[in-house]
Write a protein that holds these residues in place. Structure first.
Motif, mmCIF file in Angstrom:
data_model
loop_
_atom_site.group_PDB
_atom_site.id
_atom_site.type_symbol
_atom_site.label_atom_id
_atom_site.label_comp_id
_atom_site.label_asym_id
_atom_site.label_seq_id
_atom_site.Cartn_x
_atom_site.Cartn_y
_atom_site.Cartn_z
ATOM 1 N N GLU A 179 5.527 -0.265 15.935
ATOM 2 C CA GLU A 179 5.417 0.606 17.103
ATOM 3 C C GLU A 179 4.071 0.302 17.763
ATOM 4 N N LEU A 180 4.093 0.100 19.075
ATOM 5 C CA LEU A 180 2.859 -0.191 19.807
ATOM 6 C C LEU A 180 2.035 1.066 20.019
ATOM 7 N N VAL A 181 0.714 0.888 19.909
ATOM 8 C CA VAL A 181 -0.232 1.966 20.151
ATOM 9 C C VAL A 181 -1.392 1.368 20.943
ATOM 10 N N GLU A 182 -1.827 2.061 21.995
ATOM 11 C CA GLU A 182 -2.979 1.616 22.780
ATOM 12 C C GLU A 182 -4.099 2.626 22.591
ATOM 13 N N ILE A 183 -5.280 2.124 22.177
ATOM 14 C CA ILE A 183 -6.398 3.027 21.913
ATOM 15 C C ILE A 183 -7.709 2.423 22.413
ATOM 16 N N THR A 184 -8.661 3.292 22.667
ATOM 17 C CA THR A 184 -9.997 2.857 23.073
ATOM 18 C C THR A 184 -10.798 2.449 21.831
ATOM 19 N N VAL A 185 -11.923 1.808 22.047
ATOM 20 C CA VAL A 185 -12.811 1.437 20.947
ATOM 21 C C VAL A 185 -13.295 2.687 20.213
ATOM 22 N N ASP A 186 -13.674 3.727 20.963
ATOM 23 C CA ASP A 186 -14.142 4.960 20.317
ATOM 24 C C ASP A 186 -13.049 5.601 19.472
ATOM 25 N N GLU A 187 -11.815 5.619 19.982
ATOM 26 C CA GLU A 187 -10.699 6.160 19.195
ATOM 27 C C GLU A 187 -10.493 5.321 17.934
ATOM 28 N N ALA A 188 -10.590 4.011 18.081
ATOM 29 C CA ALA A 188 -10.410 3.114 16.936
ATOM 30 C C ALA A 188 -11.493 3.347 15.880
ATOM 31 N N LEU A 189 -12.730 3.505 16.318
ATOM 32 C CA LEU A 189 -13.821 3.762 15.367
ATOM 33 C C LEU A 189 -13.586 5.058 14.597
ATOM 34 N N ASN A 190 -13.066 6.078 15.274
ATOM 35 C CA ASN A 190 -12.751 7.341 14.610
ATOM 36 C C ASN A 190 -11.604 7.142 13.605
ATOM 37 N N LEU A 191 -10.624 6.310 13.964
ATOM 38 C CA LEU A 191 -9.500 6.053 13.058
ATOM 39 C C LEU A 191 -9.942 5.232 11.840
ATOM 40 N N ILE A 192 -10.939 4.373 12.023
ATOM 41 C CA ILE A 192 -11.517 3.651 10.881
ATOM 42 C C ILE A 192 -12.193 4.657 9.945
ATOM 43 N N LYS A 193 -12.976 5.544 10.533
ATOM 44 C CA LYS A 193 -13.685 6.568 9.748
ATOM 45 C C LYS A 193 -12.704 7.427 8.946
ATOM 46 N N ASN A 194 -11.542 7.724 9.544
ATOM 47 C CA ASN A 194 -10.544 8.575 8.891
ATOM 48 C C ASN A 194 -9.492 7.785 8.117
ATOM 49 N N GLN A 195 -9.718 6.505 7.931
ATOM 50 C CA GLN A 195 -8.871 5.608 7.139
ATOM 51 C C GLN A 195 -7.421 5.539 7.617
ATOM 52 N N VAL A 196 -7.249 5.649 8.933
ATOM 53 C CA VAL A 196 -5.941 5.362 9.528
ATOM 54 C C VAL A 196 -5.896 3.866 9.820
ATOM 55 N N ILE A 197 -6.987 3.346 10.380
ATOM 56 C CA ILE A 197 -7.195 1.903 10.442
ATOM 57 C C ILE A 197 -7.922 1.583 9.149
ATOM 58 N N LEU B 208 0.808 -1.216 0.000
ATOM 59 C CA LEU B 208 0.000 0.000 0.000
ATOM 60 C C LEU B 208 0.843 1.269 0.000
ATOM 61 N N GLU B 209 2.158 1.109 0.189
ATOM 62 C CA GLU B 209 3.090 2.249 0.267
ATOM 63 C C GLU B 209 2.683 3.213 1.378
ATOM 64 N N ARG B 210 2.294 2.661 2.536
ATOM 65 C CA ARG B 210 1.920 3.501 3.675
ATOM 66 C C ARG B 210 1.955 2.677 4.949
ATOM 67 N N SER B 211 1.980 3.377 6.053
ATOM 68 C CA SER B 211 1.883 2.717 7.353
ATOM 69 C C SER B 211 0.415 2.540 7.714
ATOM 70 N N LEU B 212 0.136 1.444 8.396
ATOM 71 C CA LEU B 212 -1.215 1.160 8.871
ATOM 72 C C LEU B 212 -1.180 0.875 10.361
ATOM 73 N N LEU B 213 -2.269 1.160 11.014
ATOM 74 C CA LEU B 213 -2.466 0.799 12.410
ATOM 75 C C LEU B 213 -3.331 -0.457 12.390
ATOM 76 N N GLU B 214 -2.817 -1.548 12.973
ATOM 77 C CA GLU B 214 -3.481 -2.842 12.879
ATOM 78 C C GLU B 214 -3.419 -3.581 14.208
ATOM 79 N N ILE B 215 -4.288 -4.593 14.339
ATOM 80 C CA ILE B 215 -4.127 -5.511 15.454
ATOM 81 C C ILE B 215 -2.976 -6.459 15.084
ATOM 82 N N PRO B 216 -2.294 -7.033 16.082
ATOM 83 C CA PRO B 216 -1.203 -7.964 15.786
ATOM 84 C C PRO B 216 -1.714 -9.132 14.936
#
Length: 184
Positions: free
Chosen positions: A145-163, A67-75
């Protein structure tokens, strides 16, 4: 279930790599005509929804060359030959995050792209997390790199296509549904 089955007439492997192989099959269609199918064979994979006591999800940020980009993912990671998915899930959790868990439970398995690939991902939830004293660390060609986020933060990151990947979106939405059911 084999409704509309396509019978293989001929199969040719064009590429066999470390992770995938590519073959082209000549198939006979249900109506008697023939066609070609390009198929990726994959050994399967696991994904781990690692949830801390405070409800935060442990994710990894890593670069994805396709994808030529970094993604935030579950392991996540591929199954080694002959390895049980639960063992792979425990190994990937430790390698990518440095955490172990008291409980690793299978949630569901799903195909990622059945139109052209046979990859089956086994999704697990890891609970009762603890930091491993002698963690194996990541593979030599893996940088995370490890990142810890809440479900609400994750849903926002999905909406903004970071996840931006299906397994992580699926896992986050599973947690969202569990929270909604718990609160109803």
């Amino acid at each position: 279930m084999k409704k509309f089955e396509e019978k293989t007439i001929k199969s040719e492997t064009l590429f066999k790599g470390k992770v995938i192989s590519l073959k082209v099959d000549d198939v006979q269609l249900p109506n008697g005509k023939t066609s070609k199918r390009e198929i990726i064979n994959h050994p399967g994979a696991v994904a781990v929804l690692a949830v801390k006591e405070d409800g935060k999800i442990i994710m990894v940020e890593q670069y994805r060359k396709a994808l030529e980009r970094s993604l935030l993912e579950i392991p996540a990671g591929k199954l080694d030959e002959g390895e049980e998915p639960k063992v792979t899930a425990e190994r990937e959790l430790e390698e990518e995050t440095g955490y172990g868990c008291k409980s690793m439970s299978h949630l569901i398995s799903f195909y990622t792209s059945p139109g052209f690939a046979d990859e089956l991902v086994h999704l697990y939830i890891a609970e009762g997390l603890y930091v491993m004293e002698d963690s194996k660390g990541t593979d030599e060609d893996e940088f995370v790199e490890l990142v810890e986020i809440t479900v609400d933060e994750a849903l926002n990151l999905i909406k903004n296509q970071v996840i931006y990947d299906a397994k992580t979106s699926y896992a986050v939405q599973y947690l969202q549904l569990q929270q909604a059911l718990k609160n109803s």
